[in-house]
Design a protein around this motif. Structure first.
Motif, mmCIF file in Angstrom:
data_model
loop_
_atom_site.group_PDB
_atom_site.id
_atom_site.type_symbol
_atom_site.label_atom_id
_atom_site.label_comp_id
_atom_site.label_asym_id
_atom_site.label_seq_id
_atom_site.Cartn_x
_atom_site.Cartn_y
_atom_site.Cartn_z
ATOM 1 N N THR A 73 0.828 -1.211 0.000
ATOM 2 C CA THR A 73 0.000 0.000 0.000
ATOM 3 C C THR A 73 0.864 1.263 0.000
ATOM 4 O O THR A 73 0.456 2.287 -0.552
ATOM 5 C CB THR A 73 -0.971 0.017 1.195
ATOM 6 O OG1 THR A 73 -0.227 -0.145 2.413
ATOM 7 C CG2 THR A 73 -2.011 -1.070 1.071
ATOM 8 N N ALA A 74 2.040 1.218 0.598
ATOM 9 C CA ALA A 74 2.938 2.381 0.573
ATOM 10 C C ALA A 74 3.449 2.635 -0.844
ATOM 11 O O ALA A 74 3.617 3.787 -1.252
ATOM 12 C CB ALA A 74 4.102 2.167 1.531
ATOM 13 N N GLN A 75 3.695 1.578 -1.596
ATOM 14 C CA GLN A 75 4.212 1.727 -2.958
ATOM 15 C C GLN A 75 3.138 2.148 -3.957
ATOM 16 O O GLN A 75 3.446 2.707 -5.004
ATOM 17 C CB GLN A 75 4.859 0.425 -3.417
ATOM 18 C CG GLN A 75 6.142 0.108 -2.687
ATOM 19 C CD GLN A 75 6.725 -1.231 -3.105
ATOM 20 O OE1 GLN A 75 6.073 -2.030 -3.771
ATOM 21 N NE2 GLN A 75 7.962 -1.470 -2.706
ATOM 22 N N GLU A 79 -0.832 5.855 1.412
ATOM 23 C CA GLU A 79 0.000 6.036 2.600
ATOM 24 C C GLU A 79 -0.793 5.878 3.895
ATOM 25 O O GLU A 79 -0.269 5.380 4.898
ATOM 26 C CB GLU A 79 0.699 7.401 2.584
ATOM 27 C CG GLU A 79 1.861 7.489 1.619
ATOM 28 C CD GLU A 79 1.416 7.726 0.184
ATOM 29 O OE1 GLU A 79 0.255 8.148 -0.033
ATOM 30 O OE2 GLU A 79 2.214 7.478 -0.735
ATOM 31 N N ASP A 80 -2.057 6.314 3.909
ATOM 32 C CA ASP A 80 -2.868 6.188 5.129
ATOM 33 C C ASP A 80 -3.079 4.715 5.490
ATOM 34 O O ASP A 80 -2.965 4.320 6.654
ATOM 35 C CB ASP A 80 -4.216 6.881 4.960
ATOM 36 C CG ASP A 80 -4.076 8.401 4.879
ATOM 37 O OD1 ASP A 80 -3.043 8.914 5.366
ATOM 38 O OD2 ASP A 80 -4.992 9.054 4.338
ATOM 39 N N SER A 82 -1.164 2.297 4.548
ATOM 40 C CA SER A 82 0.156 1.760 4.877
ATOM 41 C C SER A 82 0.492 2.006 6.342
ATOM 42 O O SER A 82 0.998 1.116 7.030
ATOM 43 C CB SER A 82 1.215 2.401 3.978
ATOM 44 O OG SER A 82 2.497 1.953 4.363
ATOM 45 N N LYS A 83 0.205 3.210 6.838
ATOM 46 C CA LYS A 83 0.471 3.514 8.243
ATOM 47 C C LYS A 83 -0.340 2.604 9.163
ATOM 48 O O LYS A 83 0.175 2.097 10.159
ATOM 49 C CB LYS A 83 0.142 4.976 8.532
ATOM 50 C CG LYS A 83 1.127 5.951 7.934
ATOM 51 C CD LYS A 83 0.723 7.380 8.231
ATOM 52 C CE LYS A 83 1.635 8.359 7.520
ATOM 53 N NZ LYS A 83 1.218 9.747 7.738
#
Length: 108
Positions: A73-75, A79-80, A82-83
């Motif tokens: 998910t970060a890639q 980003e939300d 991913s956190k």
């Protein structure tokens, strides 16, 4: 009952051992100390926990899948998410280590 260590319930195991011991006539026991030691070791074997490798592997797979989802998910620009996933990874890792340590210490 633990999650990573499986054992028989202590109260029912001891009750069964005492009930079995009371059925035997004392005159039929040749060596009381040997009989006591043998029965004690039998109860200890039943009550001491055995490590459950299946549950450990499933927990590891869950941990790795949460971590990989967090990286993915970060890639992809989420980003939300991913956190949240990486924080979940931290929590599950802490839970796993706590359970392993606590259960291992209580089964010694």
């Amino acid at each position: 009952m633990g999650f990573f260590f499986m054992s028989a319930p202590i109260s029912s195991t001891i009750s069964a051992a005492i009930a079995e011991a009371l059925k035997i006539e004392p005159t039929k026991i040749a060596n009381t100390m040997q009989e006591t030691s043998s029965r004690t070791n039998q109860v200890i074997r039943q009550v001491s926990g055995k490590f459950s490798w299946g549950r450990f592997i499933i927990a590891l797979l869950l941990l790795v899948s949460i971590f990989m989802a967090g990286i993915y998910t970060a890639q992809t620009g989420l980003e939300d998410w991913s956190k949240v996933l990486l924080h979940s990874f931290e929590l599950v890792l802490g839970l796993m280590l706590g359970l392993l340590g606590g259960e291992a210490a209580s089964h010694r």
